[in-house]
Motif scaffolding. Sequence first.
Motif, PDB file in Angstrom:
ATOM      1  N   LEU A  31       0.802  -1.059  -0.057  1.00 27.71           N
ATOM      2  CA  LEU A  31      -0.115  -0.096  -0.019  1.00 27.71           C
ATOM      3  C   LEU A  31       0.899   1.273   0.145  1.00 27.71           C
ATOM      4  O   LEU A  31       0.658   2.209  -0.924  1.00 27.71           O
ATOM      5  N   HIS A  32       1.842   1.282   0.724  1.00 24.73           N
ATOM      6  CA  HIS A  32       2.649   2.390   0.957  1.00 24.73           C
ATOM      7  C   HIS A  32       3.617   2.657  -0.372  1.00 24.73           C
ATOM      8  O   HIS A  32       3.711   3.810  -0.758  1.00 24.73           O
ATOM      9  N   GLU A  33       3.734   1.477  -0.950  1.00 24.83           N
ATOM     10  CA  GLU A  33       4.640   1.726  -2.377  1.00 24.83           C
ATOM     11  C   GLU A  33       3.740   2.285  -3.325  1.00 24.83           C
ATOM     12  O   GLU A  33       3.919   3.336  -4.006  1.00 24.83           O
ATOM     13  N   MET A  34       2.328   1.855  -3.329  1.00 25.32           N
ATOM     14  CA  MET A  34       1.387   2.244  -4.219  1.00 25.32           C
ATOM     15  C   MET A  34       1.078   3.717  -4.034  1.00 25.32           C
ATOM     16  O   MET A  34       0.678   4.509  -4.975  1.00 25.32           O
ATOM     17  N   ARG A  35       0.883   4.007  -2.753  1.00 25.00           N
ATOM     18  CA  ARG A  35       0.566   5.467  -2.513  1.00 25.00           C
ATOM     19  C   ARG A  35       1.543   6.430  -3.217  1.00 25.00           C
ATOM     20  O   ARG A  35       1.149   7.283  -3.610  1.00 25.00           O
ATOM     21  N   ASP A  36       2.914   6.111  -3.123  1.00 23.03           N
ATOM     22  CA  ASP A  36       3.938   7.054  -3.559  1.00 23.03           C
ATOM     23  C   ASP A  36       3.860   7.000  -5.180  1.00 23.03           C
ATOM     24  O   ASP A  36       3.883   7.982  -5.792  1.00 23.03           O
ATOM     25  N   GLN A  37       3.494   5.501  -5.652  1.00 20.57           N
ATOM     26  CA  GLN A  37       3.230   5.605  -7.312  1.00 20.57           C
ATOM     27  C   GLN A  37       2.090   6.532  -7.787  1.00 20.57           C
ATOM     28  O   GLN A  37       2.111   6.667  -8.825  1.00 20.57           O
ATOM     29  N   THR A  38       0.984   6.484  -6.974  1.00 23.30           N
ATOM     30  CA  THR A  38      -0.230   7.155  -7.299  1.00 23.30           C
ATOM     31  C   THR A  38      -0.564   8.399  -6.858  1.00 23.30           C
ATOM     32  O   THR A  38      -1.404   9.084  -7.094  1.00 23.30           O
TER      33      THR A  38
END
Length: 461
Positions: free
Chosen positions: A441-448
């Motif tokens: 989730l944290h990775e996706m949050r950065d990506q999105t």
Amino acid sequence: MDGEDVVIDPWGSAQSTDYSRIIDQFGLSSMDNMTLPSPSRLHRRGIVFAHRDLERVLDAQKQGDSFGVLTGLMPSGQMHMGHSMVIDQVKWFQELGGDVTIAVADLESQATRGVSLEKGRKIALEEYISHYAALGIDPEKTNVYFQSSRPIVQRLGFQLGKRTNLNEFESIYGFNGATNLAHVQAPMVQVGDILHPQTEEYGGLRPIVVPVGVDQDPHLRLTRGLAAKTNWFNVNDGKSSGVVIGLSVQEDNAEVLGQMPNGRLDKDRLNAVFAGMVSSLEHLGFSDILSNPKQGTITVPSATAKDKSRIQIKLLEYERSLGGMGLLAPSSTYHHFAVGLTGDKMSSSKPKTTIFLRDDLPTVEKKIKRAFSGGQTTVEEHRRIGGNPDIDVAYRYMMYFFEDDDSYLAEINADYRAGKILAGEMKQLCIDRASIWLGDLHEMRDQTAHLVKDFLASDAQ
Ligand code: TRP
């Protein structure tokens, strides 16, 4: 407390988990026996347990007709795992083809939590919408707006205020003479949130589904009641079968429906309205329409329960063509609350009871290690009697949030009951999965992060 009524207060801290009683008392429909297209984890596991008029939405989906999804967020505090459950459902409906509208309840947050509109906006974007993006909501098919900057929402709330009164608010919300008026206005604005996506300007007449926790059901009851009160045509079940349609003559439609101000009946006018209703029904393919303007009813003996919903929508269209609001009562779904880490209620104001989506992994590990367990006090006893996954928070969190595989879940459930898995081991399984889930989730949050602005409707820029 047998026999006592369950009281649901959307702003309160009490939380009833007597779900079958809630279904009975509030007239919800159970999700049992509902066949869903590609059911999600929350459906497969009975976590989404009840609904109102969901058939209508599924029907539209099946027919390839449009339907909308509406949810709202209260911009205050941090987003936690409990909040993600509604978003899971929004995503599911979105993948089925629903267009999504998200209300930022900045007026409500200001009125009930003292959060300024400016702060509310910041929290909504940085804390909520950025996580919605990370959780996979599609910005192309989503519109986020603010209650404070969408006049139609406030206007609808005001207009429909005419159809309710303080007695109803007392019985639905327990308000009394000392209740702050902002608290009275907040539900009316929420009524506007829920109903406005079906106005011409925001997508037109179509079923709208509102996925919520049961704490929000009072707002849905209010909204559905108000929408129904504005309807010009009442569609009811016939005595033994079929449907019966009647007129609802009101102050603002009397003239159009042929009731002249002098009390006389304008027969031509009334007959024309009936002809219009009949023609709407003929469009649906019925050939056994019995129209009786004198009696004020139309009967369709062959109409089934499923037809009733299509008839309602058709007549709302007709009502709109005559100048009425043509409001369709919203559909809704209800999910069980996830238990708090401590075994009590999950609450954003008590960090120990929940996992925030921004918690770092060491914090999460610590929280899960301290979580309420369904294990026995000693290892020997646990091996002998087994643990209880139903109350074991680590197990429940895997079931609600972190573990996708049903058969694996069934396996650890059985092994825990049999005493093969110890409480500490269950916690470790949960920590492992939570770490992967939150790490992703944290990775996706950065990506999105760059997508957040794409969620905003034009009046929210
Ligand atoms: N009252 C909701 C809450 O406390 C927020 C909200 C506002 C909402 N409008 C809505 C929720 C419409 C669902 C639908 O969180």
